[in-house]
Enzyme design. Structure first.
Site, mmCIF file in Angstrom:
data_model
loop_
_atom_site.group_PDB
_atom_site.id
_atom_site.type_symbol
_atom_site.label_atom_id
_atom_site.label_comp_id
_atom_site.label_asym_id
_atom_site.label_seq_id
_atom_site.Cartn_x
_atom_site.Cartn_y
_atom_site.Cartn_z
ATOM 1 N N GLY A 46 -29.009 7.149 8.969
ATOM 2 C CA GLY A 46 -29.401 7.778 7.711
ATOM 3 C C GLY A 46 -28.462 7.360 6.602
ATOM 4 O O GLY A 46 -27.288 7.063 6.845
ATOM 5 N N GLN A 51 -24.297 7.809 -1.300
ATOM 6 C CA GLN A 51 -23.302 7.032 -0.548
ATOM 7 C C GLN A 51 -23.159 5.602 -1.048
ATOM 8 O O GLN A 51 -22.180 4.937 -0.733
ATOM 9 C CB GLN A 51 -23.668 7.017 0.944
ATOM 10 C CG GLN A 51 -23.526 8.380 1.600
ATOM 11 C CD GLN A 51 -23.999 8.311 3.028
ATOM 12 O OE1 GLN A 51 -25.171 8.460 3.310
ATOM 13 N NE2 GLN A 51 -23.076 8.059 3.949
ATOM 14 N N CYS A 91 -20.984 9.906 10.097
ATOM 15 C CA CYS A 91 -21.401 9.566 8.738
ATOM 16 C C CYS A 91 -20.836 8.197 8.381
ATOM 17 O O CYS A 91 -19.669 7.930 8.647
ATOM 18 C CB CYS A 91 -20.865 10.630 7.773
ATOM 19 S SG CYS A 91 -21.309 10.320 6.060
ATOM 20 N N LEU A 92 -21.671 7.349 7.777
ATOM 21 C CA LEU A 92 -21.208 6.009 7.403
ATOM 22 C C LEU A 92 -20.096 6.063 6.360
ATOM 23 O O LEU A 92 -19.350 5.108 6.209
ATOM 24 C CB LEU A 92 -22.380 5.173 6.876
ATOM 25 C CG LEU A 92 -23.457 4.843 7.922
ATOM 26 C CD1 LEU A 92 -24.622 4.105 7.278
ATOM 27 C CD2 LEU A 92 -22.864 4.032 9.068
ATOM 28 N N HIS A 133 -28.239 16.662 6.898
ATOM 29 C CA HIS A 133 -26.983 15.953 6.605
ATOM 30 C C HIS A 133 -27.129 15.094 5.343
ATOM 31 O O HIS A 133 -26.279 15.140 4.447
ATOM 32 C CB HIS A 133 -26.615 15.091 7.826
ATOM 33 C CG HIS A 133 -25.433 14.193 7.638
ATOM 34 N ND1 HIS A 133 -24.286 14.308 8.404
ATOM 35 C CD2 HIS A 133 -25.202 13.157 6.782
ATOM 36 C CE1 HIS A 133 -23.413 13.387 8.013
ATOM 37 N NE2 HIS A 133 -23.944 12.671 7.034
ATOM 38 N N GLU A 134 -28.232 14.326 5.280
ATOM 39 C CA GLU A 134 -28.426 13.437 4.132
ATOM 40 C C GLU A 134 -28.690 14.236 2.857
ATOM 41 O O GLU A 134 -28.235 13.860 1.777
ATOM 42 C CB GLU A 134 -29.567 12.442 4.390
ATOM 43 C CG GLU A 134 -29.395 11.543 5.607
ATOM 44 C CD GLU A 134 -28.053 10.829 5.685
ATOM 45 O OE1 GLU A 134 -27.443 10.560 4.630
ATOM 46 O OE2 GLU A 134 -27.603 10.557 6.813
ATOM 47 N N HIS A 137 -25.585 15.220 1.164
ATOM 48 C CA HIS A 137 -24.973 14.172 0.324
ATOM 49 C C HIS A 137 -25.497 14.256 -1.109
ATOM 50 O O HIS A 137 -24.760 14.021 -2.061
ATOM 51 C CB HIS A 137 -25.290 12.781 0.880
ATOM 52 C CG HIS A 137 -24.414 12.353 2.021
ATOM 53 N ND1 HIS A 137 -23.040 12.242 1.913
ATOM 54 C CD2 HIS A 137 -24.712 11.977 3.290
ATOM 55 C CE1 HIS A 137 -22.536 11.814 3.072
ATOM 56 N NE2 HIS A 137 -23.521 11.667 3.926
HETATM 57 NI NI NI Z 1 -23.403 11.010 5.867
#
Ligand code: NI
Length: 167
Positions: A46, A51, A91-92, A133-134, A137
């Site tokens: 995701g 991000q 998370c990236l 989660h996304e 962000h």
């Molecule tokens: Ni994330």
């Protein structure tokens, strides 16, 4: 297509609140293609526009093992949720850090697709957790920020150490 640079926690831009996409245009679709390529390349399941330092309410997700089931959510809104789950998340923007966050087990989310067409999706399990989660962000919240200040300072120390050893 292009691979975009992913902001790394605790970059201040990760706390920016994304704006509603007023109209889905060709530029929106180019961004979505680049976000998807960036997510698959990372690899991750995701990615939120936040991000990649674009502060619009856009998310790409693919929880399939075969990377062929791209889900695009523009202006997502959770309209129903139930149950509780605590999947191990990553998370990236916070590489190498994994941990649990309390989330709803099932959600119904409405959004626009990449063509600007409204749809609703019922999700549960890992997909539901990923959407939540996304969406966090998009309101400037990173998953580790649910944790205690002590645990967060340990995360920051670990990330600094990783960044030093990567140089
Ligand atoms: Ni994330």
């Amino acid at each position: 297509m292009a691979i975009l640079k992913i902001l790394q926690y605790p970059a201040e831009q990760l706390h920016t609140i994304a704006e509603t996409v007023p109209e889905v245009t060709g530029l929106t679709r180019t961004l979505i293609r680049d976000m998807a390529e960036t997510m698959y390349n990372a690899p991750g399941i995701g990615l939120a526009a936040t991000q990649v330092d674009v502060h619009q309410r856009i998310i790409v997700i693919d929880v399939s093992k075969t990377n062929d089931n791209l889900l695009v959510l523009i202006n997502p809104e959770i309209i129903a949720s139930s149950g509780e789950s605590d999947y191990e998340e990553g998370c990236l923007s916070v590489p190498g850090i994994y941990g649990k966050v309390g989330r709803a087990e099932s959600i119904t989310v409405k959004a626009l697709d990449a063509n600007g067409k409204p749809f609703a999706l019922d999700a549960s399990g890992v997909l539901a957790v990923c959407v939540q989660h996304e969406m966090d962000h998009l309101v400037g919240k990173v998953f580790v920020e649910y944790w205690s200040p002590l645990k967060q300072s340990r995360v920051q120390a670990k990330l600094k150490k990783r960044q030093r050893s990567a140089m």
